[in-house]
Write a protein that holds these residues in place. Structure first.
Motif, PDB file in Angstrom:
ATOM      1  N   PHE A 151       0.806  -1.215   0.000  1.00 49.86           N
ATOM      2  CA  PHE A 151       0.000   0.000   0.000  1.00 49.86           C
ATOM      3  C   PHE A 151       0.846   1.274   0.000  1.00 49.86           C
ATOM      4  CE2 PHE A 151      -3.208  -3.034   1.203  1.00 49.86           C
ATOM      5  CZ  PHE A 151      -4.393  -2.508   0.701  1.00 49.86           C
ATOM      6  N   ALA A 152       2.115   1.200   0.368  1.00 48.59           N
ATOM      7  CA  ALA A 152       2.942   2.410   0.429  1.00 48.59           C
ATOM      8  C   ALA A 152       3.033   3.124  -0.920  1.00 48.59           C
ATOM      9  CB  ALA A 152       4.336   2.063   0.955  1.00 48.59           C
ATOM     10  N   PRO A 153       3.305   2.418  -2.032  1.00 48.40           N
ATOM     11  CA  PRO A 153       3.365   3.131  -3.312  1.00 48.40           C
ATOM     12  C   PRO A 153       2.038   3.785  -3.696  1.00 48.40           C
ATOM     13  CG  PRO A 153       4.427   0.998  -3.486  1.00 48.40           C
ATOM     14  CD  PRO A 153       3.695   1.002  -2.183  1.00 48.40           C
ATOM     15  N   GLN A 154       0.927   3.139  -3.340  1.00 48.74           N
ATOM     16  CA  GLN A 154      -0.366   3.748  -3.647  1.00 48.74           C
ATOM     17  C   GLN A 154      -0.555   5.021  -2.830  1.00 48.74           C
ATOM     18  OE1 GLN A 154      -1.632   2.277  -6.221  1.00 48.74           O
ATOM     19  NE2 GLN A 154      -0.020   0.737  -5.967  1.00 48.74           N
ATOM     20  N   SER A 155      -0.087   4.985  -1.589  1.00 48.00           N
ATOM     21  CA  SER A 155      -0.132   6.187  -0.765  1.00 48.00           C
ATOM     22  C   SER A 155       0.716   7.293  -1.375  1.00 48.00           C
ATOM     23  CB  SER A 155       0.367   5.854   0.649  1.00 48.00           C
ATOM     24  OG  SER A 155       0.500   7.017   1.433  1.00 48.00           O
ATOM     25  N   GLY A 156       1.881   6.930  -1.908  1.00 49.82           N
ATOM     26  CA  GLY A 156       2.728   7.917  -2.562  1.00 49.82           C
ATOM     27  C   GLY A 156       2.079   8.512  -3.798  1.00 49.82           C
ATOM     28  N   LYS A 157       1.416   7.659  -4.585  1.00 51.50           N
ATOM     29  CA  LYS A 157       0.704   8.147  -5.768  1.00 51.50           C
ATOM     30  C   LYS A 157      -0.374   9.145  -5.385  1.00 51.50           C
ATOM     31  CE  LYS A 157       0.996   4.648  -9.414  1.00 51.50           C
ATOM     32  NZ  LYS A 157       0.205   3.685 -10.219  1.00 51.50           N
ATOM     33  N   PRO A 185       9.308   9.291   2.903  1.00 54.74           N
ATOM     34  CA  PRO A 185       9.226   9.774   1.525  1.00 54.74           C
ATOM     35  C   PRO A 185       8.603  11.158   1.407  1.00 54.74           C
ATOM     36  CG  PRO A 185       8.569   7.476   1.633  1.00 54.74           C
ATOM     37  CD  PRO A 185       8.730   7.944   3.045  1.00 54.74           C
ATOM     38  N   MET A 186       7.627  11.453   2.257  1.00 51.75           N
ATOM     39  CA  MET A 186       7.001  12.770   2.189  1.00 51.75           C
ATOM     40  C   MET A 186       7.971  13.871   2.634  1.00 51.75           C
ATOM     41  SD  MET A 186       3.101  12.068   3.481  1.00 51.75           S
ATOM     42  CE  MET A 186       2.006  10.996   2.541  1.00 51.75           C
ATOM     43  N   VAL A 187       8.794  13.585   3.648  1.00 52.02           N
ATOM     44  CA  VAL A 187       9.789  14.570   4.062  1.00 52.02           C
ATOM     45  C   VAL A 187      10.804  14.783   2.942  1.00 52.02           C
ATOM     46  CG1 VAL A 187      11.671  15.028   5.670  1.00 52.02           C
ATOM     47  CG2 VAL A 187       9.511  14.133   6.515  1.00 52.02           C
ATOM     48  N   GLU A 214      -6.649  11.633 -17.490  1.00 50.49           N
ATOM     49  CA  GLU A 214      -5.251  11.721 -17.874  1.00 50.49           C
ATOM     50  C   GLU A 214      -4.458  10.630 -17.181  1.00 50.49           C
ATOM     51  OE1 GLU A 214      -1.599  14.978 -18.002  1.00 50.49           O
ATOM     52  OE2 GLU A 214      -3.566  15.511 -17.221  1.00 50.49           O
ATOM     53  N   ARG A 215      -3.871   9.746 -17.958  1.00 50.52           N
ATOM     54  CA  ARG A 215      -3.169   8.602 -17.413  1.00 50.52           C
ATOM     55  C   ARG A 215      -1.677   8.909 -17.293  1.00 50.52           C
ATOM     56  NH1 ARG A 215      -4.586   3.161 -20.374  1.00 50.52           N
ATOM     57  NH2 ARG A 215      -3.416   2.441 -18.566  1.00 50.52           N
ATOM     58  N   HIS A 216      -1.093   8.536 -16.171  1.00 54.28           N
ATOM     59  CA  HIS A 216       0.330   8.729 -15.920  1.00 54.28           C
ATOM     60  C   HIS A 216       0.942   7.380 -15.572  1.00 54.28           C
ATOM     61  CE1 HIS A 216       0.287  13.206 -15.672  1.00 54.28           C
ATOM     62  NE2 HIS A 216      -0.972  12.963 -15.427  1.00 54.28           N
ATOM     63  N   ALA A 217       2.055   7.089 -16.180  1.00 52.89           N
ATOM     64  CA  ALA A 217       2.739   5.839 -15.892  1.00 52.89           C
ATOM     65  C   ALA A 217       3.312   5.872 -14.483  1.00 52.89           C
ATOM     66  CB  ALA A 217       3.846   5.601 -16.912  1.00 52.89           C
ATOM     67  N   SER A 218       3.410   4.691 -13.896  1.00 54.26           N
ATOM     68  CA  SER A 218       3.972   4.586 -12.564  1.00 54.26           C
ATOM     69  C   SER A 218       5.479   4.831 -12.601  1.00 54.26           C
ATOM     70  CB  SER A 218       3.687   3.197 -11.996  1.00 54.26           C
ATOM     71  OG  SER A 218       4.427   2.963 -10.834  1.00 54.26           O
ATOM     72  N   ALA A 219       6.011   5.304 -11.479  1.00 49.30           N
ATOM     73  CA  ALA A 219       7.466   5.444 -11.367  1.00 49.30           C
ATOM     74  C   ALA A 219       8.145   4.095 -11.523  1.00 49.30           C
ATOM     75  CB  ALA A 219       7.818   6.069 -10.023  1.00 49.30           C
ATOM     76  N   LEU A 220       7.426   3.022 -11.246  1.00 53.39           N
ATOM     77  CA  LEU A 220       8.005   1.685 -11.372  1.00 53.39           C
ATOM     78  C   LEU A 220       8.240   1.305 -12.830  1.00 53.39           C
ATOM     79  CD1 LEU A 220       8.814  -0.394  -9.221  1.00 53.39           C
ATOM     80  CD2 LEU A 220       6.691  -1.605  -9.704  1.00 53.39           C
ATOM     81  N   PHE A 278       9.912   7.228  -4.065  1.00 55.37           N
ATOM     82  CA  PHE A 278      10.472   7.041  -2.732  1.00 55.37           C
ATOM     83  C   PHE A 278       9.712   5.957  -1.970  1.00 55.37           C
ATOM     84  CE2 PHE A 278      12.077  11.667  -2.733  1.00 55.37           C
ATOM     85  CZ  PHE A 278      13.333  11.272  -3.154  1.00 55.37           C
ATOM     86  N   THR A 279       8.384   5.924  -2.121  1.00 50.49           N
ATOM     87  CA  THR A 279       7.603   4.923  -1.389  1.00 50.49           C
ATOM     88  C   THR A 279       7.798   3.519  -1.948  1.00 50.49           C
ATOM     89  OG1 THR A 279       5.657   5.525  -2.726  1.00 50.49           O
ATOM     90  CG2 THR A 279       5.837   6.515  -0.553  1.00 50.49           C
ATOM     91  N   TRP A 280       8.147   3.399  -3.230  1.00 52.64           N
ATOM     92  CA  TRP A 280       8.491   2.069  -3.744  1.00 52.64           C
ATOM     93  C   TRP A 280       9.729   1.532  -3.021  1.00 52.64           C
ATOM     94  CZ3 TRP A 280       5.633  -1.310  -5.939  1.00 52.64           C
ATOM     95  CH2 TRP A 280       4.619  -0.946  -6.828  1.00 52.64           C
TER      96      TRP A 280
END
Length: 446
Positions: free
Chosen positions: A75-81, A135-137, A231-237, A365-367
């Motif tokens: 869930f961390a990457p989803q939180s980052g998104k 990651p937020m900091v 508007e679709r954005h690719a994941s950082a992954l 960062f969350t990944w």
């Protein structure tokens, strides 16, 4: 006519901690952020200590703690998104409230000797709701230091000289929590009540998280256009280098998780359970000291080489942990392991700055944070089973396996960690070579 005089460029700030901490608004998010990032240092160990007391099994305790870590990693990457898209406060407030409630439920179920399925069911929301403060900091540092516009299109002739210092400072802060957190969790759980460590973790998360969320001025604004669901954005992954770092950071998680369980079992075997927090604190202190040194060094080697050297040294140290006969040599080896972790963490987070645009920075960062949590979860499970069946020495092999696997990944895939001119993460952000420094930067290609 007098010749035109070009304006004198502003002086470049020195890349030192003193100059970094003078950044306007920095302390408003650093202090509450420090309290709110305690879950990563206290949660797993608090669960292990509580459930070891109520069930008598490291295996059960490790399994529940592992579920918490897996949920956090997923869930961390989803939180980052969501934080990139809607802003940090919109994600943090419901997140810290949910985490406090879920941790309280898990505590009640553990004390009531609930069945394993119930403990696992409560562990899922406990891990999934852990706020991604670190990651937020880091994203706030990038925003206040002016490393590019939120859409990745702003002028960026070069990375701010204090960004590398900020990455090192954040690693030091992370490891300071790992000095304080385990000692605090162990002291409360063994000296006050088995549940008090988990209760303190939830309280720190709630208070610190809400105070951090209240600091709106330093929060990076939501990325323009992100609110449009069409508007679709690719994941950082989707960036190859981020995928490599995510795999590599599993090794760091294996050290954190394996050491927590192995040191707990080692202390129990030697009849001194309170020694666990001290040994883990020494390990984390080495990490913190190395992080502080990394921020003060002007590196002349590439980050890819530093990452490779860090993992080679870490794997070498981890190969000796299982043979430590008494607490004193184990503490020395733990200190060496900690000294090797900080360079790997700092280099990985620094590489992210060159791999992804500002629109995906928090997610990237969350990944990495999620990978550490996933590696920690797998290590806690494996080390718990080995400690139950074969003792603490066997549990110490888990960090070795994790770091050796990560080292092989770095050796074989290190070429993908170099930013490429054709790497695209969103429709607007593209990594292109910088004409002045030779480094890569993100520019608007639309």
């Amino acid at each position: 006519m007098a010749p035109a005089v070009s304006p004198t460029p502003p002086p470049v700030p020195r890349a030192g901690y003193r100059h970094l901490l003078r950044t306007p608004g920095a302390w408003t998010f650093l202090l509450p952020g420090f309290a709110a990032r305690q879950p990563f240092a206290m949660l797993t160990l608090s669960i292990v200590l509580l459930l070891r007391h109520t069930t008598g099994s490291y295996g059960v305790a490790g399994a529940v703690a592992a579920v918490t870590g897996v949920a956090m990693a997923l869930f961390a990457p989803q939180s980052g998104k969501l934080a990139d898209r809607y802003g940090q406060r919109a994600v943090l407030v419901p997140g810290v409230l949910s985490h406090a409630a879920a941790a309280a439920l898990l505590t009640v179920l553990a004390l009531a000797h609930a069945p394993l399925w119930a403990l696992i069911a409560a562990a899922v929301p406990t891990g999934a709701s852990v706020p991604q403060i670190g990651p937020m900091v880091r994203a706030r540092w990038a925003a206040v230091l002016g490393s590019g516009a939120p859409d990745g299109s702003g002028p960026r002739p070069g990375r701010h000289p204090l960004l590398a210092t900020a990455a090192a400072f954040e690693s030091v802060t992370d490891e300071l929590t790992f000095v304080i957190g385990p000692v605090l969790a162990t002291g409360l759980s063994t000296g006050v009540h088995p549940a008090s460590g988990l209760i303190a973790e939830a309280a720190l998360t709630l208070v610190g998280g809400l105070l951090f969320a209240a600091q709106r001025r330093t929060a990076p604004p939501p990325a323009p256009g992100r609110a449009d669901p069409r508007e679709r954005h690719a994941s950082a992954l989707s960036v190859p280098g981020v995928r490599v770092l995510a795999v590599v950071f599993l090794g760091i998680g294996s050290v954190f998780g394996g050491m927590q369980v192995a040191l707990t079992a080692f202390s129990q075997e030697h009849g001194r359970p309170g020694l666990n927090g001290v040994l883990y604190g020494v390990f984390a202190a080495g990490d913190m000291l190395a992080g502080a040194a990394c921020g003060a060094i002007t590196w002349r080697t590439s980050p890819q080489r530093r990452l490779l050297a860090s993992y080679a040294a870490l794997a070498l140290v981890c190969s000796t942990l299982w043979a430590a006969p008494t607490p004193l040599p184990l503490g020395g080896l733990g200190l060496l392991a900690g000294l090797c972790i900080a360079p790997a963490l700092i280099t990985g987070y620094t590489l992210v700055e060159t791999l992804v645009p500002a629109t995906s920075r928090t997610e990237a960062f969350t990944w990495l944070t999620g990978s550490v949590a996933l590696g920690q979860a797998a290590a806690v499970t494996a080390a718990g089973q080995l400690a139950d069946g074969f003792g603490a020495s066997a549990a110490f092999t888990v960090p070795l396996i994790g770091t050796a696997s990560a080292l092989l990944t770095v050796v074989s895939l290190r070429g993908r960690l170099a930013p490429r001119a054709d790497t695209t993460v969103t429709g607007r952000g593209q990594c292109v070579p910088d004409a002045h420094s030779g480094a890569s930067r993100w520019a608007d290609t639309s």
